[in-house]
Design an enzyme around this catalytic site. Sequence first.
Site, PDB file in Angstrom:
ATOM      1  N   PRO A  55     -28.300  12.102  12.884  1.00  0.00           N
ATOM      2  CA  PRO A  55     -27.450  10.983  12.093  1.00  0.00           C
ATOM      3  C   PRO A  55     -28.120   9.859  12.188  1.00  0.00           C
ATOM      4  O   PRO A  55     -27.415   8.770  12.826  1.00  0.00           O
ATOM      5  CB  PRO A  55     -26.275  11.149  12.822  1.00  0.00           C
ATOM      6  N   CYS A  56     -29.137   9.378  11.441  1.00  0.00           N
ATOM      7  CA  CYS A  56     -29.634   7.778  11.442  1.00  0.00           C
ATOM      8  C   CYS A  56     -28.410   7.152  10.659  1.00  0.00           C
ATOM      9  O   CYS A  56     -28.566   5.804  10.943  1.00  0.00           O
ATOM     10  CB  CYS A  56     -30.776   7.955  10.630  1.00  0.00           C
ATOM     11  N   HIS A  57     -27.598   7.587  10.086  1.00  0.00           N
ATOM     12  CA  HIS A  57     -26.745   6.770   9.047  1.00  0.00           C
ATOM     13  C   HIS A  57     -25.758   6.253  10.242  1.00  0.00           C
ATOM     14  O   HIS A  57     -25.190   5.210   9.969  1.00  0.00           O
ATOM     15  CB  HIS A  57     -25.840   7.721   8.191  1.00  0.00           C
TER      16      HIS A  57
END
Length: 290
Positions: free
Chosen positions: A258-260
């Site tokens: 989850p780089c978001h």
Amino acid sequence: MNMIANLNRDTTPEGPDYETVRQVIELITEDYRDQPSLEAIAARLNQSPTQLQKTFTRWAGLSPKAFLQAVTLDHAKRLLRKEDMPLLETSIEVGLSGPSRLHDLFVTHEAMSPGEWKAKGGGLTIRYGFHQSPFGVALVMATDRGLAGLAFSDLGDEAACFEDMTCRWPNAQYVEDRQATTPYAERIFEPGTWSADRPLRVVLIGTDFQVRVWESLLKIPLGKAMTYSDIARDIGQPTASRAVGAAVGRNPISFVVPCHRALGKNGDLTGYHWGLTRKRAILGWEAGQA
């Protein structure tokens, strides 16, 4: 590569909903200070307020107004930066349900060896397919060891998306195989299948530093967030915030890793490889899952 696989259970609501949602998010981002009403947004898109409300709520699980409260820049920055409030508490603060409504995508992972990374994919067979997703067209890529890539594209931009991903591992052999990638797409985008008893297996293909950053991202639960500085401290290199940001931007398995959920120093919703609008959409979709 010009056809998009249909999932056995379509996780995308009927019709071109993501395009409508994308436009709504862009309008909210531009006009958030004015707190635009549903009627004003609908008029801009030449849609009826009732239909727009139904479309957005079906897609996100919450209304455009609640979405505005949850992830628009003014509110998010105030809660994240000035009050040091994580995203989960932000959701509760703006009237969404609490943690019991939230799911997480359980993942188990392994990393390619340094030698395999240096080979730039040499000896790897990567199977890929394009699938509909809640965030536009998804490119799913897998090896025999697990999910290796997940990227997003708008309709018509699939070729550029594919090139972006294959440039990361130029020596790999690529085989279009939607049958092989469909189970991954179904698992990823259907929260009802997220289970600690059946974790999704992923394989991380990157440098040692990148892999450590991506492993740190995997620790961020749904509804929470970390800054690049937080991640740098987590991997034991507190002065490497800039390098961490670069590694986050090179994450090959978007959404799953989850780089978001990574934010800038001041809690800013910083850039996203597949578009900042899509990043806001993912955060809002996560907040609205029941």
